[in-house]
Design a protein around this motif. Structure first.
Motif, PDB file in Angstrom:
ATOM      1  N   THR A  76       0.816  -1.223   0.000  1.00 25.51           N
ATOM      2  CA  THR A  76       0.000   0.000   0.000  1.00 25.51           C
ATOM      3  C   THR A  76       0.847   1.271   0.000  1.00 25.51           C
ATOM      4  N   GLU A  77       2.135   1.158   0.231  1.00 24.93           N
ATOM      5  CA  GLU A  77       3.028   2.327   0.217  1.00 24.93           C
ATOM      6  C   GLU A  77       3.566   2.613  -1.195  1.00 24.93           C
ATOM      7  N   TRP A  78       3.214   1.780  -2.158  1.00 20.98           N
ATOM      8  CA  TRP A  78       3.699   1.930  -3.532  1.00 20.98           C
ATOM      9  C   TRP A  78       3.239   3.256  -4.120  1.00 20.98           C
ATOM     10  N   GLN A  79       4.167   3.969  -4.743  1.00 20.18           N
ATOM     11  CA  GLN A  79       3.867   5.198  -5.472  1.00 20.18           C
ATOM     12  C   GLN A  79       3.736   4.831  -6.951  1.00 20.18           C
ATOM     13  N   SER A  80       2.565   5.023  -7.514  1.00 22.37           N
ATOM     14  CA  SER A  80       2.302   4.641  -8.895  1.00 22.37           C
ATOM     15  C   SER A  80       3.308   5.268  -9.853  1.00 22.37           C
ATOM     16  N   LEU A  81       3.693   4.516 -10.876  1.00 22.90           N
ATOM     17  CA  LEU A  81       4.626   4.995 -11.888  1.00 22.90           C
ATOM     18  C   LEU A  81       3.908   5.658 -13.053  1.00 22.90           C
ATOM     19  N   SER A  82       2.594   5.564 -13.066  1.00 27.86           N
ATOM     20  CA  SER A  82       1.819   6.181 -14.140  1.00 27.86           C
ATOM     21  C   SER A  82       0.579   6.808 -13.523  1.00 27.86           C
ATOM     22  N   ILE A  83      -0.569   6.537 -14.072  1.00 26.89           N
ATOM     23  CA  ILE A  83      -1.811   7.091 -13.546  1.00 26.89           C
ATOM     24  C   ILE A  83      -2.270   6.208 -12.381  1.00 26.89           C
ATOM     25  N   PRO A  84      -2.357   6.767 -11.169  1.00 25.54           N
ATOM     26  CA  PRO A  84      -2.792   5.947 -10.030  1.00 25.54           C
ATOM     27  C   PRO A  84      -4.209   5.405 -10.229  1.00 25.54           C
ATOM     28  N   SER A  85      -4.443   4.248  -9.668  1.00 23.50           N
ATOM     29  CA  SER A  85      -5.764   3.624  -9.737  1.00 23.50           C
ATOM     30  C   SER A  85      -6.824   4.599  -9.228  1.00 23.50           C
ATOM     31  N   GLY A  86      -7.920   4.699  -9.991  1.00 23.21           N
ATOM     32  CA  GLY A  86      -9.022   5.578  -9.613  1.00 23.21           C
ATOM     33  C   GLY A  86      -8.830   7.028 -10.031  1.00 23.21           C
TER      34      GLY A  86
END
Length: 175
Positions: A153-163
């Motif tokens: 859950t600490e992952w920072q999205s590399l593209s467009i975050p979910s939602g």
């Protein structure tokens, strides 16, 4: 802009995009994380990077004049004894990418039609470059996936975050 320059620009954009994705993953991980393996038969991120670097140095060194599978490469050693530290890994990572970018920078109209050999099989310059882009993109997807597994859950999205797709599209299309 001629075709060769347009092709180089496109390939450099894609290689840089993939490199950046991996580096955004590395930024989120500790040295311990880089050595984490799901199972004992799996590869850590540090091992994947070691393999990619070995491949890059082999494929891109003397790109036009030597087979891409160099006699000095020991592919099997790339899957054991990973880099000990993140800093060491990044030094080698950048050495591999520098070799790649130098080779691509040297592509021009005079050498674009040469045949490139990889394991004694001839490829066009376009096919050889595309082959490597696909190979590295696959490994970078592995790196990102393993990084996401580690961070949870600490992952920072590399593209467009979910939602966030609608918000992103509104921003991009000015709506």
């Amino acid at each position: 802009m001629n075709f060769v320059e347009a092709y180089k620009e496109s390939m450099l954009f894609e290689f840089n995009r993939n490199k950046t994705m991996a580096e955004k993953t590395f930024d989120q991980l500790t040295n311990e994380d880089l050595h984490w393996m799901y199972g004992e038969a799996d590869n850590s991120i540090a091992i994947i990077v070691k393999h990619m670097v070995g491949n890059m140095l082999s494929r891109w060194t003397n790109f036009f004049t030597e087979d891409g599978e160099k006699e000095w490469r020991n592919r099997e050693s790339e899957f054991v004894a990973p880099y000990k530290t993140k800093e060491e890994m990044l030094v080698h990572w950048n050495k591999g990418w520098d070799c790649l970018f130098t080779a691509i920078d040297n592509i021009n109209e005079d050498n674009f039609t040469l045949k490139i050999k990889i394991r004694a099989v001839e490829h066009s310059v376009m096919a050889a470059v595309s082959r490597q882009l696909a190979h590295y993109a696959g490994h970078i997807a592995q790196i990102a996936y393993v990084g996401r597994m580690i961070k949870g859950t600490e992952w920072q999205s590399l593209s467009i975050p979910s939602g966030k797709s609608d918000e992103f599209n509104k921003k991009m299309f000015g709506k």
